[in-house]
Design an enzyme around this catalytic site. Structure first.
Site, PDB file in Angstrom:
ATOM      1  N   GLY A 116       0.815  -1.212   0.000  1.00 21.55           N
ATOM      2  CA  GLY A 116       0.000   0.000   0.000  1.00 21.55           C
ATOM      3  C   GLY A 116       0.844   1.254   0.000  1.00 21.55           C
ATOM      4  O   GLY A 116       1.690   1.420  -0.875  1.00 21.55           O
ATOM      5  N   GLY A 168       2.211   0.870 -14.537  1.00 26.76           N
ATOM      6  CA  GLY A 168       1.080   1.793 -14.559  1.00 26.76           C
ATOM      7  C   GLY A 168       0.388   1.959 -13.215  1.00 26.76           C
ATOM      8  O   GLY A 168      -0.447   2.852 -13.046  1.00 26.76           O
ATOM      9  N   ASP A 208       0.869   5.431 -11.807  1.00 29.18           N
ATOM     10  CA  ASP A 208       0.083   6.479 -12.474  1.00 29.18           C
ATOM     11  C   ASP A 208      -1.373   6.431 -12.010  1.00 29.18           C
ATOM     12  O   ASP A 208      -2.000   7.467 -11.767  1.00 29.18           O
ATOM     13  CB  ASP A 208       0.151   6.311 -13.999  1.00 29.18           C
TER      14      ASP A 208
END
Ligand code: ATP
Length: 309
Positions: free
Chosen positions: A230, A255, A258
């Site tokens: 996390g 990704g 992002d």
């Protein structure tokens, strides 16, 4: 009427379906790739108006990138086309599940010609958030200056600056990267490094020390991404781990960062408590690693809400 402004290079990505040396590959499906446009697409899917700025080459590839991102609901109206250079492209070569090579053809690309004068202050000032990555300033001197100008405009207009260092050592020397990433971090309100990036930037090892060092004595929000664990939130008031969501199988880790940034920015725009924004960002990161592609797996708002339940 944009809520977020971001700028960066999006390239045309050629990634063959088979696992084979590019020496023998004959077909290259075409996609797009770019961290900043991923964040803009992520925000668009969460229901926000995101403006993405870049310079693209006149011609087919520039049109392809432009239309693709616009097709995802991102505002591309501030983008510029140039005849002076081509749109950057890259090739991915998967030799085995663990062994992937990336070949960039981006030096001197259209995006690397971005200049401070290209920024439209009135357009940018509509946004509440400026999203920056450490990729854009690495592209060229003029791109570095453009990022610094964007910071100046953001400060002048009371925008919140969210910075994801996105360290890319293929683009610049470790020494310059460290210097510039720290310079931008100093101006940022929210910094979203991965733990390794934070260590690289600060020279510290322990996560608390990394975060404290990135605060640089200011009242900043530091959120350190720690993969399946996390994230770690560090502000003046609190230092706390916010647990990630369990993932059955990591399909493609690229990704996640992002998507995470899109989740945080969405929380800022909705003026949510930080814990809630980070929880959503963790959920989006987890959803992205469970699907193929850098941005294809970015979830729509409804899907995230369902996943979080
Ligand atoms: P990227 O590969 O996009 O550069 P990153 O290195 O910036 O990612 P990560 O820490 O890998 O950042 O991932 C970002 C966020 O995505 C994490 O903070 C976490 O919330 C989520 N995430 C990533 N990997 C996993 C995983 N295996 N299980 C659950 N959540 C994950």
């Amino acid at each position: 009427d944009i809520e977020v402004f971001t700028l960066g290079e999006t390239m045309v990505v050629f990634q063959p379906e088979q696992m084979q040396s590019l020496e023998y590959v004959q077909q290259f499906p075409k996609r797009i790739g770019g961290a900043e446009s991923n964040v803009a697409i992520g925000l668009s899917r969460l229901g926000h108006r995101a403006g993405w700025f870049s310079k693209l080459g006149e011609g087919s590839f520039g049109q392809y990138v432009y239309k693709y991102i616009r097709g995802e609901g991102v505002d591309t109206s501030s983008c510029l086309f140039t005849e002076q250079a081509l749109t950057g492209v890259l090739f991915k070569e998967q030799l085995s599940p663990e062994d992937m090579n990336v070949y960039y053809y981006r030096k001197g690309s259209a995006a690397s010609l971005m200049e401070p004068e290209d920024l439209d202050e009135a357009y940018m000032a509509q946004a509440k958030v400026l999203h920056l990555t450490g990729i854009t300033p690495a592209l060229s001197k003029s791109c570095y200056k453009t990022v610094m100008k964007a910071i100046e405009i953001a400060k002048k207009n009371g925008m919140t600056i969210v910075f994801d260092p996105n360290l890319r050592l293929k683009l610049w020397s470790a020494e310059t990267a460290k210097k510039v990433l720290n310079e931008i971090a100093l101006h940022a309100d929210v910094i979203l490094p991965g733990l390794d990036e934070g260590r690289f930037m600060t020279g510290k090892t322990e996560i608390e020390d990394v975060a404290e060092s990135l605060m640089a004595g200011y009242d900043k929000t530091i959120i350190i991404k720690i993969g399946s664990k996390g994230a770690y939130l560090h502000t003046k008031e609190e230092k706390v781990y916010i647990e990630g969501f369990p993932v059955q199988q990591v399909v493609d880790p690229v990704g996640a960062g992002d998507g995470f940034a899109a989740g945080i920015i969405s929380g800022i725009l909705k003026q949510e408590p930080l814990h809630q924004a980070i929880k959503r960002a963790n959920a989006i990161g987890a959803m992205v690693v469970m699907s193929h592609g850098d941005f294809e797996g970015l979830p729509y708002l409804k899907a995230v809400e369902q996943f979080m339940k």
